[in-house]
Write a protein that holds these residues in place. Structure first.
Motif, PDB file in Angstrom:
ATOM      1  N   MET A  98       8.237 -21.109 -42.258  1.00  0.00           N
ATOM      2  CA  MET A  98       7.998 -22.106 -41.217  1.00  0.00           C
ATOM      3  C   MET A  98       8.499 -21.606 -39.861  1.00  0.00           C
ATOM      4  N   CYS A  99       9.666 -21.031 -39.850  1.00  0.00           N
ATOM      5  CA  CYS A  99      10.195 -20.504 -38.580  1.00  0.00           C
ATOM      6  C   CYS A  99       9.344 -19.355 -38.070  1.00  0.00           C
ATOM      7  N   GLY A 100       8.804 -18.563 -38.977  1.00  0.00           N
ATOM      8  CA  GLY A 100       7.907 -17.482 -38.566  1.00  0.00           C
ATOM      9  C   GLY A 100       6.647 -18.016 -37.915  1.00  0.00           C
ATOM     10  N   VAL A 101       6.074 -19.036 -38.501  1.00  0.00           N
ATOM     11  CA  VAL A 101       4.852 -19.640 -37.959  1.00  0.00           C
ATOM     12  C   VAL A 101       5.125 -20.338 -36.627  1.00  0.00           C
ATOM     13  N   LEU A 102       6.312 -20.898 -36.473  1.00  0.00           N
ATOM     14  CA  LEU A 102       6.654 -21.635 -35.256  1.00  0.00           C
ATOM     15  C   LEU A 102       7.071 -20.731 -34.101  1.00  0.00           C
ATOM     16  N   GLY A 103       6.765 -19.459 -34.198  1.00  0.00           N
ATOM     17  CA  GLY A 103       7.017 -18.547 -33.088  1.00  0.00           C
ATOM     18  C   GLY A 103       7.967 -17.413 -33.384  1.00  0.00           C
ATOM     19  N   GLY A 104       8.521 -17.368 -34.580  1.00  0.00           N
ATOM     20  CA  GLY A 104       9.478 -16.316 -34.912  1.00  0.00           C
ATOM     21  C   GLY A 104       8.866 -15.107 -35.583  1.00  0.00           C
ATOM     22  N   GLY A 105       7.583 -14.911 -35.364  1.00  0.00           N
ATOM     23  CA  GLY A 105       6.877 -13.828 -36.039  1.00  0.00           C
ATOM     24  C   GLY A 105       7.349 -12.439 -35.672  1.00  0.00           C
ATOM     25  N   LEU A 106       7.634 -12.222 -34.419  1.00  0.00           N
ATOM     26  CA  LEU A 106       8.063 -10.895 -33.986  1.00  0.00           C
ATOM     27  C   LEU A 106       9.413 -10.535 -34.608  1.00  0.00           C
ATOM     28  N   GLY A 107      10.339 -11.470 -34.596  1.00  0.00           N
ATOM     29  CA  GLY A 107      11.639 -11.244 -35.239  1.00  0.00           C
ATOM     30  C   GLY A 107      11.499 -11.014 -36.724  1.00  0.00           C
ATOM     31  N   GLY A 108      10.581 -11.755 -37.350  1.00  0.00           N
ATOM     32  CA  GLY A 108      10.339 -11.588 -38.778  1.00  0.00           C
ATOM     33  C   GLY A 108       9.727 -10.243 -39.111  1.00  0.00           C
ATOM     34  N   LEU A 109       8.758  -9.819 -38.312  1.00  0.00           N
ATOM     35  CA  LEU A 109       8.129  -8.515 -38.552  1.00  0.00           C
ATOM     36  C   LEU A 109       9.121  -7.379 -38.349  1.00  0.00           C
ATOM     37  N   LEU A 110       9.940  -7.498 -37.323  1.00  0.00           N
ATOM     38  CA  LEU A 110      10.936  -6.469 -37.056  1.00  0.00           C
ATOM     39  C   LEU A 110      11.948  -6.392 -38.203  1.00  0.00           C
ATOM     40  N   ALA A 111      12.450  -7.537 -38.634  1.00  0.00           N
ATOM     41  CA  ALA A 111      13.421  -7.570 -39.732  1.00  0.00           C
ATOM     42  C   ALA A 111      12.776  -7.094 -41.029  1.00  0.00           C
ATOM     43  N   ARG A 112      11.546  -7.485 -41.254  1.00  0.00           N
ATOM     44  CA  ARG A 112      10.811  -7.076 -42.455  1.00  0.00           C
ATOM     45  C   ARG A 112      10.741  -5.556 -42.532  1.00  0.00           C
ATOM     46  N   SER A 113      10.490  -4.949 -41.408  1.00  0.00           N
ATOM     47  CA  SER A 113      10.382  -3.496 -41.353  1.00  0.00           C
ATOM     48  C   SER A 113      11.752  -2.812 -41.437  1.00  0.00           C
ATOM     49  N   LEU A 114      12.710  -3.276 -40.656  1.00  0.00           N
ATOM     50  CA  LEU A 114      14.035  -2.642 -40.622  1.00  0.00           C
ATOM     51  C   LEU A 114      14.801  -2.778 -41.933  1.00  0.00           C
ATOM     52  N   PHE A 115      14.761  -3.968 -42.511  1.00  0.00           N
ATOM     53  CA  PHE A 115      15.543  -4.231 -43.716  1.00  0.00           C
ATOM     54  C   PHE A 115      14.738  -4.038 -45.000  1.00  0.00           C
ATOM     55  N   ARG A 116      13.457  -3.742 -44.855  1.00  0.00           N
ATOM     56  CA  ARG A 116      12.541  -3.620 -46.001  1.00  0.00           C
ATOM     57  C   ARG A 116      12.697  -4.834 -46.922  1.00  0.00           C
ATOM     58  N   HIS A 117      12.538  -5.993 -46.312  1.00  0.00           N
ATOM     59  CA  HIS A 117      12.735  -7.262 -47.018  1.00  0.00           C
ATOM     60  C   HIS A 117      11.449  -8.080 -46.961  1.00  0.00           C
ATOM     61  N   LYS A 118      11.034  -8.589 -48.084  1.00  0.00           N
ATOM     62  CA  LYS A 118       9.826  -9.412 -48.221  1.00  0.00           C
ATOM     63  C   LYS A 118       8.561  -8.604 -47.901  1.00  0.00           C
ATOM     64  N   THR A 119       8.596  -7.314 -48.123  1.00  0.00           N
ATOM     65  CA  THR A 119       7.448  -6.470 -47.781  1.00  0.00           C
ATOM     66  C   THR A 119       6.315  -6.569 -48.793  1.00  0.00           C
ATOM     67  N   ARG A 120       6.590  -7.000 -49.982  1.00  0.00           N
ATOM     68  CA  ARG A 120       5.543  -7.126 -51.010  1.00  0.00           C
ATOM     69  C   ARG A 120       4.854  -8.480 -50.985  1.00  0.00           C
ATOM     70  N   LYS A 121       5.386  -9.381 -50.205  1.00  0.00           N
ATOM     71  CA  LYS A 121       4.828 -10.735 -50.158  1.00  0.00           C
ATOM     72  C   LYS A 121       3.932 -10.870 -48.932  1.00  0.00           C
ATOM     73  N   THR A 122       2.638 -10.922 -49.166  1.00  0.00           N
ATOM     74  CA  THR A 122       1.675 -10.961 -48.056  1.00  0.00           C
ATOM     75  C   THR A 122       1.755 -12.270 -47.278  1.00  0.00           C
ATOM     76  N   LYS A 123       2.250 -13.337 -47.898  1.00  0.00           N
ATOM     77  CA  LYS A 123       2.346 -14.604 -47.161  1.00  0.00           C
ATOM     78  C   LYS A 123       3.329 -14.474 -46.001  1.00  0.00           C
ATOM     79  N   PHE A 124       4.341 -13.626 -46.146  1.00  0.00           N
ATOM     80  CA  PHE A 124       5.267 -13.407 -45.036  1.00  0.00           C
ATOM     81  C   PHE A 124       4.589 -12.640 -43.913  1.00  0.00           C
ATOM     82  N   LEU A 125       3.840 -11.620 -44.259  1.00  0.00           N
ATOM     83  CA  LEU A 125       3.110 -10.869 -43.241  1.00  0.00           C
ATOM     84  C   LEU A 125       2.156 -11.792 -42.495  1.00  0.00           C
ATOM     85  N   PHE A 126       1.408 -12.603 -43.216  1.00  0.00           N
ATOM     86  CA  PHE A 126       0.449 -13.524 -42.605  1.00  0.00           C
ATOM     87  C   PHE A 126       1.151 -14.521 -41.682  1.00  0.00           C
TER      88      PHE A 126
END
Length: 89
Positions: free
Chosen positions: A45-73
Motif C-alpha cells: 500500500m505504501c508503495g502504491v501511495l507514492g513510495g515506489g522509488l524507495g521500494g525499488l531501491l530497497a528491493r535492489s539493494l537488499f535483494r528483498h521481495k525480488t521474487r514477488k512480482t506484485k511488489f515490482l508492480f
C-alpha cells in the motif's frame, strides 16, 4: 500552482519513499533473524501511495521481495504516481 502545495508534495514523496525504504530494510533484517515481519499489505500500500522509488531501491539493494512480482508492480505504480504528482506540482 501554490509553492506551499509544491513543497508539500515534494516533502510527502521524500517521506513516503524514505519510509518504504526503511521498512523494506527492517523487514529484510527481521526475515534474516526469523522474527516478526512487516505485513506485506502495508508495504504494498505504501508503495502504491507514492513510495515506489524507495521500494525499488530497497528491493535492489537488499535483494528483498525480488521474487514477488506484485511488489515490482506496486512499486512501479508508485513511481508513476510520483511522476504524475511532480508533473502536476
Amino acid at each position: 500552482m501554490n509553492h506551499l502545495f509544491d513543497y508539500g508534495i515534494i516533502l510527502y514523496l521524500f517521506l513516503i519513499n524514505t519510509y518504504v525504504f526503511l521498512v523494506m530494510w527492517y523487514d529484510k533484517r527481521q526475515a534474516e533473524r526469523k522474527k516478526w515481519r512487516i505485513p506485506e499489505a502495508r508495504i504494498l500500500m505504501c508503495g502504491v501511495l507514492g513510495g515506489g522509488l524507495g521500494g525499488l531501491l530497497a528491493r535492489s539493494l537488499f535483494r528483498h521481495k525480488t521474487r514477488k512480482t506484485k511488489f515490482l508492480f506496486c512499486f512501479l505504480l508508485g513511481v508513476v504516481l510520483d511522476i504524475v504528482l511532480l508533473y502536476l506540482s
